[in-house]
Each structure stands twice: as structure tokens, then as C-alpha cells.
Design an enzyme around this catalytic site. Structure first.
Site, PDB file in Angstrom:
ATOM      1  N   HIS A 101       0.880  -1.166   0.000  1.00  0.00           N
ATOM      2  CA  HIS A 101       0.000   0.000   0.000  1.00  0.00           C
ATOM      3  C   HIS A 101       0.920   1.219   0.000  1.00  0.00           C
ATOM      4  O   HIS A 101       1.988   1.192   0.624  1.00  0.00           O
ATOM      5  CB  HIS A 101      -0.830   0.119   1.277  1.00  0.00           C
ATOM      6  CG  HIS A 101      -1.744  -1.032   1.568  1.00  0.00           C
ATOM      7  ND1 HIS A 101      -1.340  -2.142   2.243  1.00  0.00           N
ATOM      8  CD2 HIS A 101      -3.064  -1.198   1.327  1.00  0.00           C
ATOM      9  CE1 HIS A 101      -2.377  -2.972   2.390  1.00  0.00           C
ATOM     10  NE2 HIS A 101      -3.430  -2.422   1.842  1.00  0.00           N
ATOM     11  N   ASP A 104       2.187   2.042   3.419  1.00  0.00           N
ATOM     12  CA  ASP A 104       3.118   1.128   4.103  1.00  0.00           C
ATOM     13  C   ASP A 104       4.543   1.566   3.861  1.00  0.00           C
ATOM     14  O   ASP A 104       5.398   1.419   4.721  1.00  0.00           O
ATOM     15  CB  ASP A 104       3.104  -0.312   3.528  1.00  0.00           C
ATOM     16  CG  ASP A 104       1.753  -0.927   3.415  1.00  0.00           C
ATOM     17  OD1 ASP A 104       0.886  -0.582   4.218  1.00  0.00           O
ATOM     18  OD2 ASP A 104       1.580  -1.775   2.511  1.00  0.00           O
ATOM     19  N   GLU A 232     -10.675  -6.960  -4.614  1.00  0.00           N
ATOM     20  CA  GLU A 232     -10.476  -8.008  -3.606  1.00  0.00           C
ATOM     21  C   GLU A 232     -11.714  -8.134  -2.735  1.00  0.00           C
ATOM     22  O   GLU A 232     -11.993  -7.261  -1.914  1.00  0.00           O
ATOM     23  CB  GLU A 232      -9.242  -7.663  -2.759  1.00  0.00           C
ATOM     24  CG  GLU A 232      -8.908  -8.729  -1.735  1.00  0.00           C
ATOM     25  CD  GLU A 232      -7.628  -8.416  -0.968  1.00  0.00           C
ATOM     26  OE1 GLU A 232      -6.656  -7.908  -1.577  1.00  0.00           O
ATOM     27  OE2 GLU A 232      -7.603  -8.669   0.248  1.00  0.00           O
ATOM     28  N   GLU A 268      -8.874 -13.864  -1.581  1.00  0.00           N
ATOM     29  CA  GLU A 268      -8.120 -14.164  -0.349  1.00  0.00           C
ATOM     30  C   GLU A 268      -8.805 -15.270   0.444  1.00  0.00           C
ATOM     31  O   GLU A 268     -10.012 -15.222   0.697  1.00  0.00           O
ATOM     32  CB  GLU A 268      -8.006 -12.886   0.482  1.00  0.00           C
ATOM     33  CG  GLU A 268      -7.288 -13.093   1.806  1.00  0.00           C
ATOM     34  CD  GLU A 268      -6.861 -11.789   2.464  1.00  0.00           C
ATOM     35  OE1 GLU A 268      -6.481 -10.840   1.741  1.00  0.00           O
ATOM     36  OE2 GLU A 268      -6.923 -11.716   3.695  1.00  0.00           O
ATOM     37  N   HIS A 271     -10.841 -14.299   3.532  1.00  0.00           N
ATOM     38  CA  HIS A 271     -12.043 -13.549   3.168  1.00  0.00           C
ATOM     39  C   HIS A 271     -13.125 -14.501   2.658  1.00  0.00           C
ATOM     40  O   HIS A 271     -14.306 -14.313   2.927  1.00  0.00           O
ATOM     41  CB  HIS A 271     -11.741 -12.510   2.089  1.00  0.00           C
ATOM     42  CG  HIS A 271     -10.757 -11.472   2.513  1.00  0.00           C
ATOM     43  ND1 HIS A 271     -10.363 -10.435   1.697  1.00  0.00           N
ATOM     44  CD2 HIS A 271     -10.080 -11.293   3.672  1.00  0.00           C
ATOM     45  CE1 HIS A 271      -9.502  -9.677   2.328  1.00  0.00           C
ATOM     46  NE2 HIS A 271      -9.303 -10.173   3.525  1.00  0.00           N
ATOM     47  N   ASP A 296      -4.608 -13.767  -2.606  1.00  0.00           N
ATOM     48  CA  ASP A 296      -3.960 -13.415  -1.344  1.00  0.00           C
ATOM     49  C   ASP A 296      -3.958 -14.687  -0.516  1.00  0.00           C
ATOM     50  O   ASP A 296      -5.002 -15.145  -0.045  1.00  0.00           O
ATOM     51  CB  ASP A 296      -4.706 -12.282  -0.630  1.00  0.00           C
ATOM     52  CG  ASP A 296      -4.205 -10.910  -1.070  1.00  0.00           C
ATOM     53  OD1 ASP A 296      -3.372 -10.853  -1.998  1.00  0.00           O
ATOM     54  OD2 ASP A 296      -4.632  -9.902  -0.474  1.00  0.00           O
ATOM     55  N   ASP A 307     -10.376 -11.763  10.409  1.00  0.00           N
ATOM     56  CA  ASP A 307      -9.341 -11.991   9.403  1.00  0.00           C
ATOM     57  C   ASP A 307      -8.000 -12.178  10.114  1.00  0.00           C
ATOM     58  O   ASP A 307      -7.242 -11.221  10.289  1.00  0.00           O
ATOM     59  CB  ASP A 307      -9.324 -10.746   8.494  1.00  0.00           C
ATOM     60  CG  ASP A 307      -8.696 -11.002   7.137  1.00  0.00           C
ATOM     61  OD1 ASP A 307      -8.438 -12.170   6.817  1.00  0.00           O
ATOM     62  OD2 ASP A 307      -8.502 -10.017   6.400  1.00  0.00           O
ATOM     63  N   ASP A 309      -5.387 -13.754   9.147  1.00  0.00           N
ATOM     64  CA  ASP A 309      -4.235 -13.648   8.245  1.00  0.00           C
ATOM     65  C   ASP A 309      -3.058 -14.524   8.658  1.00  0.00           C
ATOM     66  O   ASP A 309      -1.919 -14.058   8.750  1.00  0.00           O
ATOM     67  CB  ASP A 309      -3.755 -12.187   8.142  1.00  0.00           C
ATOM     68  CG  ASP A 309      -4.681 -11.328   7.297  1.00  0.00           C
ATOM     69  OD1 ASP A 309      -5.461 -11.881   6.508  1.00  0.00           O
ATOM     70  OD2 ASP A 309      -4.603 -10.090   7.427  1.00  0.00           O
TER      71      ASP A 309
HETATM   72  C1  XLS Z   1      -7.533  -6.781   4.268  1.00  0.00           C
HETATM   73  C2  XLS Z   1      -7.047  -6.994   2.923  1.00  0.00           C
HETATM   74  C3  XLS Z   1      -5.904  -6.085   2.510  1.00  0.00           C
HETATM   75  C4  XLS Z   1      -5.737  -6.078   1.026  1.00  0.00           C
HETATM   76  C5  XLS Z   1      -4.944  -4.938   0.506  1.00  0.00           C
HETATM   77  O1  XLS Z   1      -8.220  -7.609   4.848  1.00  0.00           O
HETATM   78  O2  XLS Z   1      -6.698  -8.335   2.764  1.00  0.00           O
HETATM   79  O3  XLS Z   1      -4.730  -6.456   3.158  1.00  0.00           O
HETATM   80  O4  XLS Z   1      -5.172  -7.255   0.572  1.00  0.00           O
HETATM   81  O5  XLS Z   1      -5.507  -3.713   0.793  1.00  0.00           O
HETATM   82 NI    NI Z   2      -5.694  -9.143   1.113  1.00  0.00          NI
HETATM   83 NI    NI Z   3      -7.472  -9.692   4.389  1.00  0.00          NI
END
Ligand code: XLS
Ligand code: NI
Ligand code: NI
Length: 437
Positions: A101, A104, A232, A268, A271, A296, A307, A309
């Protein structure tokens, strides 16, 4: 200066028997699978936000992961130092891509102009490091959700000025992504959604979101950015109801607003599961419509409803994912992007290596399993046979558009009863899949 002195210049491939924690057991980048190298199939990418900006902070506690190379200041100097470390990490790991991003990589300034200058200063170094290492940008994206100005959304904000700010931010981020040779550009709908319909004009917000995306398409054309645009999907978090809730919702939105030709999807895993789907379902739904753009890669925790991750480690999951990706001819120009973070208890920089090595090995193993399943063809053959009533006779008539309710009634009155059903054999097929694990 090296940030990871205990890690060799390049993580080697040592094969499944290896007990070396800093070696790959399955990811052998030049190994050929279905006529392409693993490197070309998987197109691995490291995310800047989790891996180099993740602090371990959570709603209950302070950061736990202040890195030795990071002085904690929101300065351009600190940001540039971080870039050097990021590229050392990625070079040692041996990944071909990264993703970021805008916020970031460079700190936000007091005004938009100052913020853009900060970004330019860091992008110069990103470009230098890309050239030095050959590591490329898989995608760029604008962070339209962290700053308080985006509390009500960005393109879907009730505040028109915020829409304008977001437009300016995406404009700049598109320029930067082009400058760095980014192969895709992602829109994740951050705060595009709502908490309560009592204060929300949903129709107006969706119209605005579509306008915003059309402006992005137009601007990309104007500056000659030819990367793939990706949406996304995510169903919830941070808002209760995200507009881009799943692949079906995204594709309906794109189709309704005449945007379908310009976008594919970045799907993702966590998600998908938050949306009540499997990752395989989401991939198939996008793939069958030619909209499988990129993934993702991560995993959630079935006991936690957000989430999380986490890094993917489950071969069953990665095999399912790779089965669909192979079926639709691969991800390029997309890739397997690790939108995943180490736990806040994983305190050491070396944990970043363990996490990525595990994720890359899980996908390499998944790729090999999927290729073996496809080679034997048992699954394909079963599905083909399961639908064979459509290959001739009445099925073929229906598919060819030569049947209607009258002709089908006449057919059935004559026949009296439908042909008997056959077993779906789910349990047998699950056993067959386990042979390859
Ligand atoms: C958040 C998203 C984010 C996107 C990019 O849940 O996964 O990280 O991948 O903005
Ligand atoms: Ni993502
Ligand atoms: Ni995410």
C-alpha cells in the site's frame, strides 16, 4: 549491514528429507510441473504491510514486534532503511514479487503534497532495490482505510471531499505503480461498506464507488498503465457489511456498472471463509467467468470470526487451490501473494523466514499434489461421466436450445419417469484425494 545475519544469502532447496529449518523441502523454483517451472506457476509475493510494518498490536495490546532496524519514527529516513531490509529479506527468501500500500512504504505528511513528496523519495529507493535484485512489483494499492478521514469510507463516503482526496491518492498510487512496473493494481474496499442502514444511502454510495472505479480506469488509460485491475472481495471487517462481500457480489457490481471488462478478482482465503465459502468455491466461481486474477494466500482460524491472516500450512487447502488455478491456466500476471502475518507472540525477525518458507513449501506441495491428481484424471473422468446424460439425447437437445417446456413435457409423458439417479460417490472421491497427500 545485514538485518538477518543468521540467514544465508539464499534459502536453498534441500528436498523433503531435509531437517534444515532454513531450507525449502518442496519449493524448488526450477522444477518443472505441467510444462512450467514452480517459479512461473506460483509467482510468490511478499506483502510489505504485514511483513515490514506489522507491529503485533491488537485491540487488546500494544506492539510487540519493534524490529531492530526500525527506530519507530514516521520519517522518510526510517522508511528508506526499511526498504533496504525488505529487499534483503526478499532476496534471501528468493521470491520474485512484492506488494504494497502507498502508506506502508512511506509516511503520511501534513498535507497531500507533502505525503506525495515522501512517497516519491521512498519510491526512488524501491526502484533502485528492484533494479539491484530483479524483484518486481506484483501490485500496488492505496490505503484508503487507516486515516481518520476515511472513517465513513473513501469512494463511498458521505463527505464529497473525502471522495476527492481518495481520488487524488489513487491517482498518485497508479503513477507510482506504473513507475515501478507493477503488473497489477488492487482495490480492496477498506471502509467501503456500512454499519447501519438507518444512516446510509446505499444506492448513492454504490453509484459513487462505480464512478470512482471508472475514473481509475480512465486515468490508467491516460498514463498508459497497462497492469491488470483487481478487486479483492471481503464480506466484513472493518465494516459490518462490506460492499465487495464475495466474488459473486463483486462480479454483479462490475457487470451492473459496466466495469466488467476492466477488472478481475484478487481472492483471499480468509475472506472466502468469512463469507461462508471455501477458497475453492470462490476460485471456481471467478475462474469459470474468466475473472481469476490473483490470490492473497493465507488462512483463517475456524474458531475465530475475523481476518487472522495466518500463513497457510495445510496441504489439503493448497492442493484444492492449485487444482482450480491449474484448471484455469494459471494466475499470471497475478500471483500467490502472502497476505499473512506472524503472530504477535512470534517475536523474532527469524520468524518471518519460518513463516514464508512454510507458506511457500505448502503451495509447492499443493501444486505437486494437484498436478498428480490431474495427471491421473480420476476426478475429471468422474465429473465427465456424472454429466454424461447431457452429452446426447434429451440433455444435448436442451443444451443446444432445441427444447422447451412443451417438448420436454411430451418427452416425459412418453417416458413416464426419469432415468434412475447414480451415486455421487463423495466418500470414495475423498478417499481418492487422500491417496495423493
Ligand atoms: C484486508 C485486505 C488487505 C488487502 C490490501 O483484509 O486483505 O490487506 O489485501 O488492501
Ligand atoms: Ni488481502
Ligand atoms: Ni485480508
Amino acid at each position: 549491514m545485514t538485518a538477518f545475519p543468521e540467514v544465508p544469502a539464499r534459502i536453498p532447496y534441500e528436498g523433503p528429507q531435509s531437517r534444515n529449518d532454513l531450507a525449502f523441502r518442496w519449493y524448488n523454483e526450477d522444477e518443472m510441473v505441467e510444462g512450467k517451472s514452480m517459479k512461473e506457476h506460483l509467482r510468490f509475493s511478499v506483502v510489505y504491510w504485514h511483513t515490514f510494518r506489522g507491529t503485533g498490536a491488537d485491540p487488546f495490546g500494544a506492539p510487540t514486534l519493534l524490529r531492530p532496524w526500525d527506530d519507530g519514527t514516521p520519517t522518510v529516513e526510517n522508511a528508506i532503511r526499511r526498504v533496504r531490509v525488505a529487499f534483503e529479506f526478499m532476496e534471501k527468501l528468493g521470491v520474485p514479487y512484492y506488494a504494497f500500500h502507498d502508506r506502508d512504504v512511506a509516511p503520511e505528511g501534513a498535507t497531500l503534497a507533502e505525503t506525495n513528496r515522501n512517497l516519491d523519495a521512498v519510491v526512488k529507493v524501491l526502484k533502485e532495490e528492484q533494479q539491484r535484485t530483479g524483484i518486481k512489483l506484483l501490485w500496488g494499492t492505496a490505503n484508503l482505510f487507516s486515516h481518520p478521514r476515511y472513517a465513513h469510507g473513501a469512494a463511498t463516503s458521505c463527505n464529497a471531499d473525502v471522495f476527492a482526496y481518495a481520488a487524488a491518492q489513487v491517482k498518485k498510487c497508479l503513477e507510482v505503480t506504473k513507475e515501478l512496473g507493477g503488473e497489477n493494481y488492487v482495490f480492496w474496499g477498506g471502509r467501503e461498506g456500512y454499519q447501519n442502514l438507518f444512516n446510509t444511502n446505499m444506492k448513492r454510495e454504490l453509484d459513487h464507488l462505480a464512478k470512482f472505479l471508472h475514473m481509475a480506469v480512465d486515468y490508467a488509460k491516460q498514463i498508459g498503465f497497462t497492469g491488470q485491475f483487481l478487486i479483492e472481495p471481503k464480506p466484513k471487517e472493518p465494516t459490518k457489511h462490506q460492499y465487495d462481500s464475495d466474488c459473486a457480489a463483486c462480479l454483479n457490481f462490475l457487470r451492473a456498472y459496466d466495469l466488467l471488462d476492466h477488472f478481475k478478482l484478487n481472492i483471499e482465503t480468509n475472506h472466502a471463509t468469512l463469507a461462508g465459502h471455501t477458497m475453492m468455491h470462490e476460485l471456481e466461481y471467478a475462474g469459470m467467468q474468466g475473472k481469476l486474477g490473483s490470490i492473497d494466500a493465507n488462512t483463517g482460524d475456524l474458531l475465530l470470526g475475523w481476518d487472522t491472516d495466518q500463513f497457510p500450512t495445510n496441504y489439503y487447502l493448497t492442493a484444492e487451490i492449485m487444482l482450480v488455478i491449474l484448471k484455469y491456466g494459471g494466475l499470471a500476471p497475478g500471483g500467490v501473494n502472502f497476505d499473512a502475518k506472524v503472530r504477535r507472540e512470534s517475536l523474532d525477525p527469524i520468524d518471518l523466514f519460518h513463516a514464508h518458507i512454510g507458506g511457500m513449501d505448502a503451495f509447492a506441495r499443493g501444486l505437486k499434489i494437484a498436478a498428480a491428481i490431474r495427471k491421473d484424471g480420476i476426478l475429471d473422468e468422474f465429473v465427465r461421466r456424472r454429466y454424461r446424460s447431457w452429452d446426447e439425447g434429451i440433455g444435448a437437445e436442451i443444451e443446444a436450445g432445441r427444447a422447451d417446456f412443451r417438448s420436454l413435457e411430451a418427452y416425459m409423458l412418453d417416458k413416464g419417469e426419469a432415468a434412475p439417479n447414480e451415486s455421487g460417490r463423495q466418500e470414495w472421491l475423498e478417499n481418492v484425494i487422500n491417496r495423493y497427500l
